[in-house]
Design a protein around this motif. Structure first.
Motif, mmCIF file in Angstrom:
data_model
loop_
_atom_site.group_PDB
_atom_site.id
_atom_site.type_symbol
_atom_site.label_atom_id
_atom_site.label_comp_id
_atom_site.label_asym_id
_atom_site.label_seq_id
_atom_site.Cartn_x
_atom_site.Cartn_y
_atom_site.Cartn_z
ATOM 1 N N MET A 1 24.673 -26.939 61.461
ATOM 2 C CA MET A 1 24.302 -27.490 62.778
ATOM 3 C C MET A 1 25.565 -27.919 63.533
ATOM 4 S SD MET A 1 21.754 -30.686 63.375
ATOM 5 C CE MET A 1 21.564 -31.475 64.937
ATOM 6 N N ALA A 2 25.645 -27.509 64.805
ATOM 7 C CA ALA A 2 26.821 -27.893 65.601
ATOM 8 C C ALA A 2 26.847 -29.407 65.752
ATOM 9 C CB ALA A 2 26.737 -27.239 66.972
ATOM 10 N N LYS A 3 28.042 -29.986 65.697
ATOM 11 C CA LYS A 3 28.111 -31.442 65.811
ATOM 12 C C LYS A 3 28.123 -31.854 67.277
ATOM 13 C CE LYS A 3 30.129 -32.702 61.455
ATOM 14 N NZ LYS A 3 30.987 -31.766 60.754
ATOM 15 N N LEU A 4 28.952 -31.182 68.032
ATOM 16 C CA LEU A 4 29.131 -31.586 69.429
ATOM 17 C C LEU A 4 29.130 -30.337 70.301
ATOM 18 C CD1 LEU A 4 30.039 -33.652 71.623
ATOM 19 C CD2 LEU A 4 32.368 -33.271 70.853
ATOM 20 N N VAL A 5 28.413 -30.411 71.407
ATOM 21 C CA VAL A 5 28.394 -29.263 72.326
ATOM 22 C C VAL A 5 29.007 -29.690 73.649
ATOM 23 C CG1 VAL A 5 27.001 -27.470 73.395
ATOM 24 C CG2 VAL A 5 26.241 -28.499 71.247
ATOM 25 N N HIS A 6 30.009 -28.932 74.091
ATOM 26 C CA HIS A 6 30.596 -29.156 75.410
ATOM 27 C C HIS A 6 29.899 -28.228 76.389
ATOM 28 C CE1 HIS A 6 34.006 -31.584 74.025
ATOM 29 N NE2 HIS A 6 33.913 -30.848 72.925
ATOM 30 N N VAL A 7 29.297 -28.803 77.434
ATOM 31 C CA VAL A 7 28.649 -27.991 78.462
ATOM 32 C C VAL A 7 29.551 -28.027 79.685
ATOM 33 C CG1 VAL A 7 26.627 -27.746 79.947
ATOM 34 C CG2 VAL A 7 26.336 -28.453 77.561
ATOM 35 N N ILE A 8 29.979 -26.874 80.146
ATOM 36 C CA ILE A 8 30.876 -26.818 81.306
ATOM 37 C C ILE A 8 30.045 -26.480 82.536
ATOM 38 C CG2 ILE A 8 33.024 -25.881 82.221
ATOM 39 C CD1 ILE A 8 33.671 -24.801 79.450
ATOM 40 N N GLY A 9 29.950 -27.439 83.473
ATOM 41 C CA GLY A 9 29.171 -27.233 84.698
ATOM 42 C C GLY A 9 27.857 -27.986 84.640
ATOM 43 N N ALA A 10 27.643 -28.854 85.643
ATOM 44 C CA ALA A 10 26.403 -29.662 85.689
ATOM 45 C C ALA A 10 25.473 -29.182 86.791
ATOM 46 C CB ALA A 10 26.732 -31.142 85.860
ATOM 47 N N GLY A 11 25.374 -27.851 86.954
ATOM 48 C CA GLY A 11 24.301 -27.293 87.787
ATOM 49 C C GLY A 11 23.020 -27.290 86.955
ATOM 50 N N ILE A 12 21.983 -26.666 87.475
ATOM 51 C CA ILE A 12 20.695 -26.653 86.764
ATOM 52 C C ILE A 12 20.820 -25.942 85.415
ATOM 53 C CG2 ILE A 12 18.312 -25.810 86.877
ATOM 54 C CD1 ILE A 12 18.802 -28.194 88.705
ATOM 55 N N SER A 13 21.637 -24.866 85.352
ATOM 56 C CA SER A 13 21.782 -24.147 84.078
ATOM 57 C C SER A 13 22.405 -25.052 83.021
ATOM 58 C CB SER A 13 22.656 -22.902 84.257
ATOM 59 O OG SER A 13 22.124 -22.064 85.240
ATOM 60 N N GLY A 14 23.509 -25.709 83.398
ATOM 61 C CA GLY A 14 24.202 -26.588 82.443
ATOM 62 C C GLY A 14 23.341 -27.783 82.070
ATOM 63 N N LEU A 15 22.686 -28.378 83.061
ATOM 64 C CA LEU A 15 21.859 -29.561 82.772
ATOM 65 C C LEU A 15 20.687 -29.193 81.867
ATOM 66 C CD1 LEU A 15 21.781 -31.392 86.220
ATOM 67 C CD2 LEU A 15 23.006 -32.100 84.150
ATOM 68 N N SER A 16 20.076 -28.031 82.118
ATOM 69 C CA SER A 16 18.918 -27.692 81.279
ATOM 70 C C SER A 16 19.370 -27.439 79.842
ATOM 71 C CB SER A 16 18.129 -26.512 81.859
ATOM 72 O OG SER A 16 18.959 -25.407 82.041
ATOM 73 N N ALA A 17 20.536 -26.799 79.663
ATOM 74 C CA ALA A 17 21.051 -26.612 78.291
ATOM 75 C C ALA A 17 21.355 -27.969 77.660
ATOM 76 C CB ALA A 17 22.307 -25.740 78.323
ATOM 77 N N ALA A 18 21.990 -28.845 78.435
ATOM 78 C CA ALA A 18 22.403 -30.155 77.902
ATOM 79 C C ALA A 18 21.191 -30.989 77.485
ATOM 80 C CB ALA A 18 23.233 -30.896 78.959
ATOM 81 N N VAL A 19 20.163 -30.990 78.331
ATOM 82 C CA VAL A 19 18.961 -31.789 78.026
ATOM 83 C C VAL A 19 18.277 -31.234 76.782
ATOM 84 C CG1 VAL A 19 16.617 -32.284 78.853
ATOM 85 C CG2 VAL A 19 18.584 -32.623 80.370
ATOM 86 N N ARG A 20 18.166 -29.929 76.726
ATOM 87 C CA ARG A 20 17.522 -29.290 75.569
ATOM 88 C C ARG A 20 18.259 -29.648 74.282
ATOM 89 N NH1 ARG A 20 14.497 -24.171 75.552
ATOM 90 N NH2 ARG A 20 13.657 -24.185 73.452
ATOM 91 N N LEU A 21 19.590 -29.581 74.342
ATOM 92 C CA LEU A 21 20.383 -29.858 73.138
ATOM 93 C C LEU A 21 20.335 -31.341 72.769
ATOM 94 C CD1 LEU A 21 23.324 -27.470 74.018
ATOM 95 C CD2 LEU A 21 21.895 -27.316 71.953
#
Ligand code: FAD
Length: 415
Positions: free
Chosen positions: A1-21
């Protein structure tokens, strides 16, 4: 399991990935270049109208299931509002004719069999003639698949596909148009109820996601532009910002959710769409009349869709490259004149704002669609998201959320 995920970009695509994770238990750091989240889907205070406005009117449909699930996951699904069934009033500015398209609320497009609910002056055969579009090859243009003329085209197909593809429909990708037809018209009224973030895009789709991330102890860093990826073998080993850098642990991952140009700069050799189209929105400080429809389709003029918000009337004009250099005042005057006749309102030009998003969406032609990469990259801990990645849909909120969900799933499947 990944420990930390860096999401680059806080548009809807990045935010939806970030929230899901974050909801799946991952630690998440979101890095956003600007001072505000939301990217091309955001609200801001506008001094000219003294109102908080959106950069552009965004229409969702009840069949946008990933977008609705995202809104549910951040607790704001109720903030997407619309009529109880899929009714779309239209006006033709050329002839003055008004009609209402009533797609009902069923799962099947039974309305095409009902003369009273169809687009006026159209026959069942006109609808059947659209069938080549349903599973059209992605290499075809809309104009190669169906006839782009006639009453049904002018009153329904053209407005729908222009809004969805943001190109003149005949030149648009028949494959992408087919996806839209399958997920909207063919899915019945139940999938076509128009939904609008009445309290504003940021309040409904953006800020609650940022709050959720903060509440979970995740970070969303603004003014934190990623300038370079540190590639170590077949993985990303670190991220470089202006003044600082981070080193990734062996299980850490990156979701890159930036537009095509910065994505190609960060990942040389990445194939991306290279042509874009503008969208123009104009906002007017004006209290809509009681009972005015929240959304009105307009044909035969410059204006394509008229939205009524509390204290504001707003219009959308897609495929608008021809308008971006037109003097703003002239544009505001021309649009206001059309609003007066479309909405039947009186009065001189009220306080206004014209927002021109030059690179609103990638150009949804077969050639540009073929340049969209998937979410997987040659680097095993780097995944792509964005409305321009290969989502199977044109550049939309629904496509953005699908791309964010897909990238998050790939992170979760990482070994
Ligand atoms: C005027 C307009 C009207 C629209 N109307 C509709 C509509 O009616 N319905 C609909 O479904 N869709 C609509 N869309 C499309 C929708 O807005 C987009 O599909 C969606 O917002 C794209 O989200 P995204 O996260 O993929 O990209 P973006 O919103 O572009 O987000 C990318 C983010 O990455 C950031 N970034 C860039 N480079 C870096 C870097 N190096 N480091 C860190 N951060 C970086 C950017 O600042 C941005 O915040 C419209 C778009 C516009 C512009």
């Amino acid at each position: 399991m990944a420990k930390l995920v860096h999401v680059i970009g806080a548009g809807i695509s990045g935010l939806s990935a970030a929230v899901r994770l974050a909801n799946a238990g991952y630690r998440v750091h979101v890095h956003e270049a600007t001072q505000q989240a939301g990217g091309r889907c955001r609200s801001y205070f506008d001094a000219a109208t003294n109102l908080t406005i959106d950069n552009g009117n965004h229409l969702l449909l009840s069949g946008n299931r990933h977008a609705l699930a995202y809104a549910r996951s951040i607790g704001t699904e109720a903030g997407l509002v619309g009529p109880s069934s899929a009714r779309f009033p239209f006006v033709d500015l050329g002839t003055g004719k008004r009609w209402q398209l009533d797609l009902g609320d069923g799962r099947l497009p039974l309305w095409v069999f009902d003369k009273k609910r169809r687009v006026p002056d159209t026959a069942l055969a006109d609808y059947l003639a659209l069938s080549p579009l349903i599973w059209a090859s992605p290499r075809k243009r809309v104009g190669d698949a169906i006839g782009c003329a006639g009453t049904l085209y002018d009153r329904l197909v053209q407005p729908l596909l222009l809004a969805a593809l943001n190109v003149d429909p005949p030149e648009g990708s028949a494959g992408l148009a087919g996806a839209i037809v399958r997920e909207t018209l063919l899915a019945g009224g139940q999938a076509c109820r128009p939904l609008i973030a009445r309290e504003g895009l940021s309040a409904v789709l953006v800020e609650p996601a940022v709050r959720l991330l903060h509440d979970k102890g995740e970070s969303v860093l603004f003014g934190h532009e990623v300038r370079a990826l540190d590639i170590a073998g077949n993985r990303v080993g670190g991220l470089k910002f202006g003044d600082d850098a981070v080193t990734l642990g062996p299980d850490d991952a990156v979701v890159m959710a930036v537009p095509p140009r910065p994505a190609a700069a960060l990942l040389p050799g990445l194939k991306t769409p290279s042509k874009f189209r503008a969208i123009v929105n104009a906002h007017f400080r004006f209290e809509p009349a009681e009972g005015q429809s929240p959304i009105l389709g307009v044909v035969g003029g410059l204006v394509e869709w008229l939205f009524a918000f509390p204290g504001r009337l707003s219009v959308t004009i897609s495929n608008a490259d021809r308008l971006v250099d037109r003097p703003r005042e002239e544009l505001a005057q021309a649009i206001w004149a059309e609003i007066r006749s479309a909405a039947g309102v009186e009065g001189e030009l009220p306080p206004w704002q014209v927002v021109r998003e030059r690179r609103a969406t990638f150009e949804a032609t077969p050639e540009q669609n073929a340049l969209r990469p998937g979410a997987v990259t040659p680097h095993k801990n780097l995944f792509l998201a964005g409305d321009w990645t290969d989502t199977g849909l044109p550049a939309t909120i629904e496509g953005s959320v699908r791309s964010g969900d897909r990238a998050a799933e790939l992170v979760m499947a990482m070994r």
